[in-house]
Design an enzyme around this catalytic site. Structure first.
Site, PDB file in Angstrom:
ATOM      1  N   ALA A  13      45.181  11.313  11.778  1.00  0.00           N
ATOM      2  CA  ALA A  13      46.045  10.227  12.253  1.00  0.00           C
ATOM      3  C   ALA A  13      47.077  10.742  13.260  1.00  0.00           C
ATOM      4  O   ALA A  13      47.239  10.168  14.340  1.00  0.00           O
ATOM      5  CB  ALA A  13      46.745   9.571  11.064  1.00  0.00           C
ATOM      6  N   ALA A  45      37.603  16.834   4.534  1.00  0.00           N
ATOM      7  CA  ALA A  45      36.682  15.693   4.451  1.00  0.00           C
ATOM      8  C   ALA A  45      35.251  16.196   4.593  1.00  0.00           C
ATOM      9  O   ALA A  45      34.947  17.031   5.442  1.00  0.00           O
ATOM     10  CB  ALA A  45      37.006  14.672   5.527  1.00  0.00           C
ATOM     11  N   GLY A  47      32.010  13.915   3.582  1.00  0.00           N
ATOM     12  CA  GLY A  47      30.985  12.907   3.861  1.00  0.00           C
ATOM     13  C   GLY A  47      30.896  12.489   5.311  1.00  0.00           C
ATOM     14  O   GLY A  47      29.844  12.598   5.940  1.00  0.00           O
ATOM     15  N   ARG A 291      33.100   3.321  -5.654  1.00  0.00           N
ATOM     16  CA  ARG A 291      33.664   4.426  -6.440  1.00  0.00           C
ATOM     17  C   ARG A 291      34.370   4.026  -7.719  1.00  0.00           C
ATOM     18  O   ARG A 291      34.321   4.758  -8.706  1.00  0.00           O
ATOM     19  CB  ARG A 291      34.702   5.152  -5.580  1.00  0.00           C
ATOM     20  N   HIS A 352      41.925  11.038  -5.615  1.00  0.00           N
ATOM     21  CA  HIS A 352      41.336  11.371  -4.320  1.00  0.00           C
ATOM     22  C   HIS A 352      42.039  10.709  -3.139  1.00  0.00           C
ATOM     23  O   HIS A 352      42.246  11.333  -2.108  1.00  0.00           O
ATOM     24  CB  HIS A 352      39.871  10.935  -4.354  1.00  0.00           C
ATOM     25  N   GLU A 376      46.455   7.914   5.953  1.00  0.00           N
ATOM     26  CA  GLU A 376      46.571   7.708   4.508  1.00  0.00           C
ATOM     27  C   GLU A 376      48.001   7.335   4.081  1.00  0.00           C
ATOM     28  O   GLU A 376      48.199   6.743   3.021  1.00  0.00           O
ATOM     29  CB  GLU A 376      46.078   8.961   3.764  1.00  0.00           C
TER      30      GLU A 376
END
Ligand code: FAD
Ligand code: SIN
Length: 539
Positions: A13, A45, A47, A291, A352, A376
């Site tokens: 960010a 990170a 994925g 999730r 998480h 975040e």
């Protein structure tokens, strides 16, 4: 110290905001970060980045999947922005030099994760975050108007409250304004004023460290959220803490993530009896359910069988494919004596992702004038009550970009209005040395344990009340200690963890329903279509 634009944080960010502002304006940008520049959640990170890149996919499908995961609480306008502008931001990354995994024909290789109705995850094998940080940091390094200061810790935001003659300025009509931050230079131990003439961006990430077991690195102490709250910003939806279903179980800690992409590639979950259990909890989507559902199913199996972990099994997949697609996971497990091509992986859920944060408009603006937020640390409304996998890197890019464009337009309008108020120097009255290290480490551990035991995957009113009483007491003690001692990073982090933990508990107490990640035994699960509201706290 003086700059035009101050950016707090060097994750996706902060870096992407700094680069876009630098491209669009002539501003000088100072980016401060509390450790070495690449240390961030972004860097870990695995994925990837969810974005509509294939012809068989569509923004409508991405929107639908995000809304379903968000359990009726997403802001649809924010999600529309995310899914429609996302692919352009992925292109920006490629233009900046990010190297993503491609198919033999040269197209982006798209992975699959829980809650997605199709393959949509742009990734660099299983180290997407590291590649992102590399590319963004390199671009920032090459930009002459961006300066990075490492080992500088933002302590407080500077607003009208810290103006000399604050009373008169606070009587002025309109929102309070942000002028910069008090920043601790960790090497000298001195706190200095960093003035930002045009804007401050809070991109300090999430608060996984409020919990005993987390996938987050140690920087994730919620500093920006706590700071912004103390400065008067609105904080939203902090009760929605996402637990990743599969972090590697070791007796000491559960901090290494086993990416959801492993389940996307065909990994299955087994309980201690070797039974596949997800079909009992979500018969259609099984291991690829969102999730919150998978984490609760694991939690229920652990409690039902009295075990410490479940297994994630990929031993039925081709070893060559596992090693190629998940090199970091394969290597890390191998170092710990586990060959994932043959052995099932012991996993447990761990804290998480912080879905809530500083309430932000669609352009990164907050209720404090000149204060922006992204990533975040922010609450854009994209994630609602539960974040869809791999939507957070995308969110940080899309909304940092929009914040940079908003700032650019604002600067054009405000060309000759550079107000330079006098600001109060840092109050050095806290003179005692922070010798009582044991208090700091004990309090940190106690909060983390309370949050883990009482404000975890399954909550209840009784647990919330117990946690509230205890954490409020600890927060007040820390605040008193903070006022009389010299500031240090551990003390400042502890102070912020306590503030954020209290925000999480207070938000959870306000939500009288079970929705998404907030699951409580005292209220039934709400129909996701029912009228809903965000939980907003402000000073
Ligand atoms: P961060 O990347 O956390 O950066 C915050 C920065 O602020 C850091 O540089 C930090 O040092 C700095 N900072 C903090 N406090 C201060 C302070 N007081 N003063 C100065 N600097 C400060 N999301 C996805 O979309 N896809 C994934 O595959 C994915 N995998 C993940 C895997 C793991 C293990 C983890 C932990 C998260 C994952 N996420 C993933 C989530 C995602 O990585 C984060 O949400 C995202 O990177 C947040 O970016 P950010 O820039 O907002 O914050
Ligand atoms: C993962 O790789 O499982 C993490 C993805 C995410 O947090 O979005």
């Amino acid at each position: 110290m003086d700059t035009d634009v101050l950016v707090l944080g060097s994750g996706s960010a902060g870096l992407f905001f700094a680069l876009t502002v630098a491209e669009q304006t002539r501003s000088r940008i100072l980016l401060i970060t509390k450790k070495e520049r690449s240390e961030s959640n972004t860097n870990y990170a695995q994925g990837g980045i969810a974005a509509v890149e294939s012809e068989s996919d569509s923004p409508e499908a991405h929107l639908r999947d995000t809304l379903i995961a968000g359990a009726g609480l997403c802001h649809e306008d924010a999600v529309r922005v995310l899914v429609s502008e996302g692919p352009a931001r992925v292109n920006d990354l490629i233009r900046l030099g990010a190297r993503f995994t491609r198919t033999k024909s040269g197209k982006l290789d798209l992975g699959r994760e829980g809650g997605h109705s199709t393959n949509r995850i742009v990734h660099a094998r299983d180290y997407t975050g590291r590649e992102l940080e590399r590319a963004l940091l390199e671009a920032v390094h090459n930009h002459p108007r961006i300066t990075i200061l490492e080992n500088h810790f933002a302590v407080e935001l500077l607003t009208d409250h810290q103006r000399v003659g604050a009373r008169t300025s606070l009587l002025r009509k309109g929102p309070i304004r942000c002028y910069g931050a008090y920043v601790l230079d960790e090497r000298t131990g001195k706190v200095k004023i960093v003035r930002a003439r045009d804007a401050v961006m809070v991109a300090t990430g999430g608060a996984g460290q409020a919990y005993l077991h987390t996938t987050n690195p140690s920087i994730a102490t919620g500093d920006g959220i706590a700071m912004a709250y103390r400065a008067g910003a609105r904080i939203g939806n902090m009760e929605f803490i996402q637990f990743h279903p599969t972090s590697l179980y070791t007796p000491e800690a559960h901090s290494f993530l086993i990416s959801e992409a492993v389940r996307g590639a065909g990994g299955i979950l087994l309980n201690q009896n070797g039974e596949r259990f997800m079909e009992h909890y979500d018969p259609e989507r099984k291991e690829l359910a969102p999730r919150d559902i998978v984490a609760r199913a694991i939690d229920a199996e652990l409690k039902r069988l009295g075990s410490d972990y479940v297994y994630l099994d990929v031993s039925h997949l081709k070893p060559k494919a596992i090693k190629e697609e998940f090199p970091s996971i394969y290597t890390r497990c191998k170092e710990l004596g586990l060959d994932i091509t043959t052995d099932p992986i012991p996993v447990v859920p761990a804290a998480h992702y912080t879905c809530g944060g500083i309430v932000s408009g669609l352009d990164g603006t907050t209720n404090i004038d000149r204060l922006y937020t992204s990533g975040e640390a922010s609450m854009t409304g994209v994630h609602g009550a539960n974040r869809l996998a791999s939507n957070s890197l995308l969110e940080s890019l899309v909304f940092s970009h929009r914040a940079a464009l908003h700032l650019t337009q604002r600067l054009e309008k405000e060309k000759n209005q550079k107000e330079q108020p006098r600001l109060k120097e840092w109050d050095e009255s806290g003179t005692e040395n922070a010798e009582e290290w044991v208090y700091i480490s004990h309090d940190r551990r106690e909060i983390q344990q309370l949050m883990w035991d009482y404000i975890g995957i399954v909550r209840s009113n009784h647990r919330l009340e117990r946690a509230y009483r205890r954490i409020r007491l600890i927060r007040n003690e820390i605040e008193e200690y903070y006022r009389r001692t010299k500031v240090t990073v551990p003390l400042l982090e502890l102070r912020n963890i306590a503030e954020v933990a209290l925000l999480i508990v207070r938000s959870a107490m306000r939500r009288k329903e079970s929705r998404g990640l907030h699951f409580t035994t005292d209220y039934p699960k709400t129909d996701n279509r029912r009228w809903h509201h965000d939980t907003i706290l402000s000073k």
